[in-house]
Design an enzyme around this catalytic site. Sequence first.
Site, PDB file in Angstrom:
ATOM      1  CE  LYS A  78      -3.889   1.947   2.660  1.00 46.28           C
ATOM      2  NZ  LYS A  78      -4.811   1.660   3.783  1.00 46.28           N
TER       3      LYS A  78
ATOM      4  CB  SER B  59      -7.794   3.595   3.105  1.00 43.03           C
ATOM      5  OG  SER B  59      -7.192   2.785   4.079  1.00 43.03           O
TER       6      SER B  59
ATOM      7  CB  SER C 177      -8.712   0.310   5.471  1.00 43.72           C
ATOM      8  OG  SER C 177      -9.596   1.415   5.425  1.00 43.72           O
TER       9      SER C 177
END
Length: 469
Positions: free
Chosen positions: A82, A160, A184
């Site tokens: 990420k 997210s 998330s």
Amino acid sequence: MLGEEILFLDVTELSRRIHARQITSVELTESYLDRSRRLGPQLNAYVTITEKLALEQAHRADAELKAGHSRGPLHGIPYAAKDLLAVRGYPTTWGAKPCAQQQFDYDATVIRRLEQAGAVLIGKAAMIELAGGMNYRFASASVTGAAKNPWNTEYWTCGSSSGSGAIVAGALAAFALGTETWGSILCPSSFCGVAGLRPTYGRVSRYGAMALAYSMDKIGPLARSAEDLGTILQVLAAHDPADASSLPAAEAAFHASSVAERRARPLRVGYLEKMWAKPMPEVAAAADAAVHVLAANGAHVEDAAFPEGPWDEIGNITVAVEGASAFYPLISSGRVAQLADPLGHVSGYANLTIGANDYHRAQRIRRLLQEKIDALYGRYDVLVAACQPSTATLLTANLETELTYSDPIGVIGNLCGLPAVSIPCGFTKNGLPVGLEFLGRVLDDANVLAGATLYQQHTDWQRRRPPLT
């Protein structure tokens, strides 16, 4: 290039084939890179593909294996991270336009630990801007646009860690790293039909990761199976003196073998059947069927319920105040006006007005909640429920009206720092995945992985492939 029948294999099988020299890390890396270049843009899955770094790491992995040196089960396995995790020499955008050129001259601890384990970083996964820290109404709240669900690209991936969910579901990498403050990791895993683990708070170092809410942020993996999650957690979990929230060494360490050891005893499962107020009927039916599978294979299942309280409000105050602190430079400079979602232009200013009394009162109530939840685990090893009350939402959905439900399992799990796993437990008639969540006591990551592994040994939902071309 290697075909889909290889790229959709789980980490355990890919590792076996690499160590048996049936495939090489370079072959696997080149194949995932090719698939990521072709399909990644269709899904808005990546911010950056780190091709040069990936090939260097893959060649090194193969050379070490040829010389008889293995770094473990992740040696030569490609993954994505990420884009709020620092990677030296590459942008770390936090998914946000005002941070699009941001770079750090060091690696996040989790990136460094995976490199030491021989894993191969092939890209930085797309994400919601600032991990949702300034709030957002639409899936398009990202510098890369809305991440699209591989099962149906008219739908979102959730949360997210949106790009991480798309990457794993679409087999653009063998696994990915996500982060969770409030849903998330688990929500993208549920919406995308993959396995996702939120570890116990403090078990995985956050050094080099963007901060949102310092008392709730966690880093964890998304992968094809619960077994994979345990393998990856074993590498990630460790004390880190660079992270003030890191658990002591003896508590932080995790051994994948503990999952098999835990499987030797029947699990006491508390089923949170009534947790969601109005779940989709197909979601409720899938969760019921999953619990029957657990009961038919040795688990002792009883009904369970969370204590009542203003938990959503406590979670909202905590995230708002800590997020306003974390992003104060962006708010005070006015650069939040560059965010993609209009809600992000104003939320930070509103959050700055929340008083210290409100925050401290929320933390006192939070402590009471933690005591109540700890007492609940005197009766159960794990709590089980549908991970979300619905399947994936449309890309065009206004999330303030489409995802308005109270989220007790998400807020309680994150306020209390509890480990949790989501795995697929079925599909609706329109072909969208349903997720099943296992929620454990603090440090009982092995319990949630044992429950998820038990279920996956008697079902095959994780072997389904989305209709990507």
